[in-house]
Structures are given as C-alpha cells and as structure tokens.
Design a protein around this motif. Sequence first.
Motif, PDB file in Angstrom:
ATOM      1  N   LEU A  70      -3.338   7.032   2.246  1.00  0.00           N
ATOM      2  CA  LEU A  70      -4.670   6.813   1.673  1.00  0.00           C
ATOM      3  C   LEU A  70      -4.907   7.683   0.445  1.00  0.00           C
TER       4      LEU A  70
ATOM      5  N   THR B 214       0.830  -1.211   0.000  1.00  0.00           N
ATOM      6  CA  THR B 214       0.000   0.000   0.000  1.00  0.00           C
ATOM      7  C   THR B 214       0.866   1.264   0.000  1.00  0.00           C
TER       8      THR B 214
ATOM      9  N   THR C 101     -10.706  10.785   6.241  1.00  0.00           N
ATOM     10  CA  THR C 101     -10.059  10.505   4.946  1.00  0.00           C
ATOM     11  C   THR C 101     -10.442   9.104   4.464  1.00  0.00           C
ATOM     12  N   MET C 102     -10.491   8.169   5.415  1.00  0.00           N
ATOM     13  CA  MET C 102     -10.850   6.797   5.056  1.00  0.00           C
ATOM     14  C   MET C 102     -12.297   6.744   4.550  1.00  0.00           C
ATOM     15  N   ILE C 103     -13.200   7.450   5.252  1.00  0.00           N
ATOM     16  CA  ILE C 103     -14.613   7.470   4.830  1.00  0.00           C
ATOM     17  C   ILE C 103     -14.731   8.133   3.458  1.00  0.00           C
ATOM     18  N   TYR C 104     -14.027   9.257   3.282  1.00  0.00           N
ATOM     19  CA  TYR C 104     -14.050   9.979   2.003  1.00  0.00           C
ATOM     20  C   TYR C 104     -13.592   9.058   0.866  1.00  0.00           C
ATOM     21  N   LYS C 105     -12.521   8.319   1.134  1.00  0.00           N
ATOM     22  CA  LYS C 105     -11.982   7.419   0.108  1.00  0.00           C
ATOM     23  C   LYS C 105     -12.951   6.284  -0.206  1.00  0.00           C
ATOM     24  N   ALA C 106     -13.601   5.778   0.843  1.00  0.00           N
ATOM     25  CA  ALA C 106     -14.562   4.687   0.647  1.00  0.00           C
ATOM     26  C   ALA C 106     -15.768   5.187  -0.154  1.00  0.00           C
ATOM     27  N   LEU C 107     -16.239   6.414   0.125  1.00  0.00           N
ATOM     28  CA  LEU C 107     -17.395   6.971  -0.597  1.00  0.00           C
ATOM     29  C   LEU C 107     -17.050   7.276  -2.044  1.00  0.00           C
ATOM     30  N   LYS C 108     -15.805   7.636  -2.284  1.00  0.00           N
ATOM     31  CA  LYS C 108     -15.355   8.006  -3.633  1.00  0.00           C
ATOM     32  C   LYS C 108     -15.273   6.797  -4.568  1.00  0.00           C
ATOM     33  N   LYS C 109     -15.118   5.608  -4.008  1.00  0.00           N
ATOM     34  CA  LYS C 109     -14.941   4.378  -4.805  1.00  0.00           C
ATOM     35  C   LYS C 109     -16.175   4.062  -5.630  1.00  0.00           C
TER      36      LYS C 109
END
Lengths: 235, 267
Positions: free
Chosen positions: B210, A87, B259-267
């Motif tokens: 991330l 990663t 940031t993790m939530i943002y990245k997950a929503l962006k997928k």
Amino acid sequence: MKKTIIHTENLSVSFDKNEVLRNININIKQGEIVAIIGPNGSGKSTLLKAILGLIPYQGKITIFDQPITKITDKIGYVPQKFEFDKTFPLTIREFLEISEKNVTNKEINHALNEAEMSAHQKQLIGQLSGGQLQRILIARAILKQPEILFLDEPTTGIDIEGEMDFYQMIKHQNEYHKVTVIMISHEISMVYKHASQIICLNRDLICMGKPKQAITKEVLKKLYGDDVDLMHHEH
Amino acid sequence: MLDIIQYPFMQRAIIAGITLGILLALLGIFVVLKRMSFFSSGIAHASLAGVAIGIILSLNPLLTALLLSIIFAIIIYLVEEHYHITSDTTIGIIFTSGMALGVLLISLQNDYQPELISFLFGNILSISQNELWLIVGLSIIISIFVISYLKPLTLIALDKETAQVNGVPVKKLQPALYISLAIAVVLGIKVLGIILVSALLIIPIATSKLIAKSFKKLVVCSIILSEITVISGIIFSYYLDLPTGPTIVLIGTLIFIFTMIYKALKK
C-alpha cells in the motif's frame, strides 16, 4: 548469401499423444523478419516455444549451430501473455534490472532509449497502458542487444496506434541493429506489410517463403478453410 | 519494561521472533507476487502429520514436521512440472490428507497432547534452546539464499518463461524456493501455529504494497513491518497475558487497516 541461423529438422511436438507439430523442417536466415501464421491451435506458439527450449520435442533444433541453452545471450523474447499483479510495486527500471543477470546501467539506459521510455523509468509497471507495457517488454528483450528477437503475438490487446509504433520499433531493430525477428501474428495485412519471410503452419508446415509468393488462395484455404479470401490494397 | 528480557524463555522468544520476522517477510514477497498463499497454508496444515509422527515416535515434532513439509514441497513442484494438474489441486490433496493423517495418528494416542495444541495455535514461549538454534540457523541459511537470488527468484515469480529463455536456472531455483518456503512455514508454526502462520507471510507484505513505491522499498518496508508486528505482538501478549500468535496476527491486521485508512484519507 544470408547465413542460416535457425534450423529445424523433423521437428515434432506432442502433448498427451496429441501431435501438435509434425515433421517441421525450416531454415531461418539472418536479418529476416519472419512471421509465423496459422489458425488457432495450429502450433504457432508451440513452434516458438520448442525453438526457445521451453517445451520437450522430437527432432533437431539448432540456433547458430548450437542448442539454445548455449546461446541465451543472443536471444530476446517477448511472451504472448504477461499477466502480473498490477498492484505490485515494481518500477520499470527495477523490472529491467531483474530481467537479465549482470545487466549494466548503460544497457538499461540504451534499452529504455530504444523503446522511447526513458522518461517513465521510475513509473510502476502496473500503471502502464497496453502499448507502453509492450514497449517495456521489447526494451527487456533487447537489453543484451540480442541477435534474434522472438515475439509471440506481440500486438494482442494494444490499439492501432500502439500497433503502428510497435512495428516501427521492430523495423528499427531489424534495419538499424540487424536483429533477426521471428514473430507470431494473426494479422495477415501486417504480415504482408512488414515480414520478409512467412511460415504457415497448421500442424504441418503449409508454406514458407516471401509473403506475396507464399500466401496463395490454396494456402489460405488449407489454413483457415473456404471462407477466407485475400484482398489486395494498393495505397 | 526490561523485565520482559530477564527470562530465558522470553529471550528465546524474541530472538526467534526477530529471525522469523525477517525470513517470513522475505519469502512473503514471493507468496504475494506468485499468489502462493494456498501453498503456505496447505504446507502448514499438512505438517500436522509430521507433528503427529514426531509425537508418536517420541522424536522432536518440529524436526519430523520439517522433513515431511520438504517432501510435500517437492511433490507439489514435481506434480506442477510434470503433470497437467494445477498446483491448487495438488496442494488441496496434500492439505487435507496431511491434516487427516495427523488427526488420525493423534487419535491413536490416549492422553492429552499439550505439544499438539502448541503447534496448532503456536506458543513462542515454549521454544527450547535446541529449537532456537534450528530456527536461527535455518532462517539465516534461507535468508542468505533468498537475498543472493532475489533478482532471478523475482523474475521466475513474475515471468517464468522469460526467466528460462534468459538462462536463469529455473529448474533449480524454483524447487529451492518451494523447499525454503515449506521450511519457513514449519519454523513459523512454532510462533503462530498451523492455523495462523500464513498471516506473517501475507499481512506485512500486503501493508507494504500500500505504501511502497518501488520493489526495493517493498522489501525493506515488509521486513520492518514484520519486525514491528512480531516484537509488539510478543510485548503486548506478555503484559496483557494474551496468547502470542493471535496477538501478533491481530496487530498486523490493525496496522494493515490503519495504513489503508491513511492511504484513503491522503487521496
């Protein structure tokens, strides 16, 4: 007459009083593809690491009549294991940039072309397949256009297609760029097909020479025991 | 809003925070890449012995902790290089015995030790002028070292054998990195405390991983996020009357989660 470029004299390596290599005397000539074979624990990787100056040893090793520390620019190396955090955001180009000091864009472009990976240079190394990663490791090893390429079990974990591509790359480096190749291999069939010289190890030097002459039934017995035999295929 | 920078102790806190933010982000890249979080945590806890020695001998505990942490870093490196003992084992021994020695020495003192509490949990507001000079000076030296050797240090962290074959002076750079990390950890203790210091070495880099699409972006992004985390932590803790170290760590964690939530929503 080909010039000897790697020479070992009474080379022995021990770990905690356990002798892994014993009195190895070898001469490797320029332009050869040399395969080192032997069972697990026979000292193949140890021999390679001793030649590369990565581990302490007894005896004498010279490359181009000098110790390895003096000629690092002439050496390319592909390690057996390249484990990293997949990663971690490192592009292929950045990976090549950090791998050698004073590496130029021209050298990186050339190495990427040779490995047929130019189109992937912005891709992250963690996203590469096993075969692609192997190509990049070779691209890294040939960045400074070395005269000798050391490969430690280079085809482990890659599929047959990737393996064929890999051997083609190695042949190209050897025939076109006159690079001497020294590789550890488990696959006797591939050694037969691609190597011009073979070194058989099982703590001692068991054989050395051209594969078809050096690999005999007796040698295989000394290396792998009674259960292994040789089958010739004609295609 | 400007009243926060009127007080000398806040000025010192902000300067120390900004400097350490850069230093810990830079070194944190190697902590994450080389999976050395146990190293930083171990050094931080073991440095309690250095703090205790400082308190007992009436010396500056930051200085004695720095000296002891450098010795620990060298021991970890030497054991890793010369003996078949994993660095985790060595760190584990140093971690616990350093902490034990610290507790033992402090128990010999009868009176309450406010200095000790500030080292355990951090107190950026208690940084003296001399300590500020030490933090800024050492941070600049180490940051210059890391930036100058960023490529070979990254190669060592990624593939030590190849670095050695390629002529990188591994036997000089690796101990230098360990010592730099030990110094940075102890300096960071003044801000975040022994228990929380590893957070600034890990969280901004984990968040940057991330979003960054290259190593260069990772470096820049880690420094920016580290600075945002530290400065907003100092400001929030000041206005909400909260302890600074934990506020910084929790802000860093919140940024990571968003940031993790943002990245997950962006997928």
